[in-house]
Design a protein around this motif. Structure first.
Motif, PDB file in Angstrom:
ATOM      1  N   ALA A  60      95.357 -42.416   1.823  1.00 40.97           N
ATOM      2  CA  ALA A  60      96.756 -42.869   1.834  1.00 40.97           C
ATOM      3  C   ALA A  60      97.032 -43.698   3.085  1.00 40.97           C
ATOM      4  O   ALA A  60      97.705 -44.739   3.012  1.00 40.97           O
ATOM      5  N   CYS A  61      96.518 -43.261   4.230  1.00 41.81           N
ATOM      6  CA  CYS A  61      96.721 -44.000   5.478  1.00 41.81           C
ATOM      7  C   CYS A  61      96.070 -45.377   5.407  1.00 41.81           C
ATOM      8  O   CYS A  61      96.665 -46.387   5.800  1.00 41.81           O
ATOM      9  N   LEU A  62      94.848 -45.421   4.880  1.00 43.18           N
ATOM     10  CA  LEU A  62      94.142 -46.694   4.767  1.00 43.18           C
ATOM     11  C   LEU A  62      94.840 -47.639   3.792  1.00 43.18           C
ATOM     12  O   LEU A  62      94.880 -48.851   4.016  1.00 43.18           O
ATOM     13  N   ALA A  63      95.409 -47.095   2.723  1.00 45.87           N
ATOM     14  CA  ALA A  63      96.136 -47.937   1.767  1.00 45.87           C
ATOM     15  C   ALA A  63      97.368 -48.561   2.428  1.00 45.87           C
ATOM     16  O   ALA A  63      97.673 -49.749   2.216  1.00 45.87           O
TER      17      ALA A  63
ATOM     18  N   PHE B 277      98.663 -54.473   7.412  1.00 43.39           N
ATOM     19  CA  PHE B 277      97.864 -55.297   8.317  1.00 43.39           C
ATOM     20  C   PHE B 277      97.049 -56.367   7.591  1.00 43.39           C
ATOM     21  O   PHE B 277      97.077 -57.533   7.988  1.00 43.39           O
ATOM     22  N   ILE B 278      96.346 -56.012   6.537  1.00 41.71           N
ATOM     23  CA  ILE B 278      95.458 -56.967   5.873  1.00 41.71           C
ATOM     24  C   ILE B 278      96.236 -57.898   4.947  1.00 41.71           C
ATOM     25  O   ILE B 278      96.140 -59.127   5.063  1.00 41.71           O
TER      26      ILE B 278
ATOM     27  N   GLY C 124     104.439 -44.873   5.739  1.00 44.89           N
ATOM     28  CA  GLY C 124     103.994 -45.268   7.065  1.00 44.89           C
ATOM     29  C   GLY C 124     102.892 -44.362   7.554  1.00 44.89           C
ATOM     30  O   GLY C 124     102.698 -43.262   7.031  1.00 44.89           O
ATOM     31  N   SER C 125     102.154 -44.849   8.541  1.00 44.44           N
ATOM     32  CA  SER C 125     101.087 -44.039   9.110  1.00 44.44           C
ATOM     33  C   SER C 125     100.793 -44.472  10.541  1.00 44.44           C
ATOM     34  O   SER C 125     101.233 -45.523  10.993  1.00 44.44           O
ATOM     35  N   ALA C 126     100.036 -43.630  11.219  1.00 43.85           N
ATOM     36  CA  ALA C 126      99.560 -43.922  12.575  1.00 43.85           C
ATOM     37  C   ALA C 126      98.335 -43.066  12.804  1.00 43.85           C
ATOM     38  O   ALA C 126      98.105 -42.078  12.089  1.00 43.85           O
ATOM     39  N   ARG C 127      97.545 -43.452  13.802  1.00 39.29           N
ATOM     40  CA  ARG C 127      96.411 -42.611  14.165  1.00 39.29           C
ATOM     41  C   ARG C 127      96.421 -42.378  15.667  1.00 39.29           C
ATOM     42  O   ARG C 127      96.898 -43.214  16.441  1.00 39.29           O
TER      43      ARG C 127
END
Length: 141
Positions: free
Chosen positions: A13-16, A22-23, A54-57
């Motif tokens: 989900a984060c990568l999506a 970003f991409i 939304g996401s963050a790492r």
């Protein structure tokens, strides 16, 4: 609007979300966005009504917690979701007594957003994936 931000194991989900922001939206090359650090990171997922928005790492290096890959889908920008996501990131980092400060690399157009959260810009502007950035830091305590 029911917002929830949590630590997640749902890397897909984060990568999506990162792919969409970003991409696809910002034109960051996939080779620049995807790296070998996701396996060592703590991932945060921000949901609105149960839908990932939304996401963050988070990464740790010495006494510094690095907040990165912060993204919010266009439909959720301006709703406070980014503030909630950053609040959770700071909460998670502050819970680690070994960490003294948080650091991030902000796209220059977002400097004001992070300044309102207590971050201070340091060093010169630089390009990351062809986008102007500047490092920012703040104390965790």
């Amino acid at each position: 609007m029911r917002v929830e931000v949590r630590v997640t194991e749902d890397l897909a989900a984060c990568l999506a979300l990162r792919r969409a922001v970003f991409i696809e939206e910002q034109g960051v090359p996939e080779a620049d966005e995807l790296d070998d650090l996701d396996g060592q990171a703590v991932h945060l997922l921000a949901l609105v009504g149960g839908e990932p928005m939304g996401s963050a790492r988070l990464l740790r290096k010495g006494e510094t917690g690095k907040i990165g890959r912060v993204c919010v889908l266009a439909a959720a920008r301006g709703t406070g979701l980014g503030v909630a996501l950053m609040g959770k990131a700071l909460e998670v980092l502050a819970a680690d007594p070994a960490l003294r400060r948080a650091k991030l690399s902000s796209q220059t157009h977002a400097l004001g957003f992070y300044e309102r959260l207590g971050f201070v810009a340091e060093g010169p502007d630089y390009l990351d994936a062809g986008i102007p950035h500047r490092d920012m830091v703040r104390a965790l305590r």
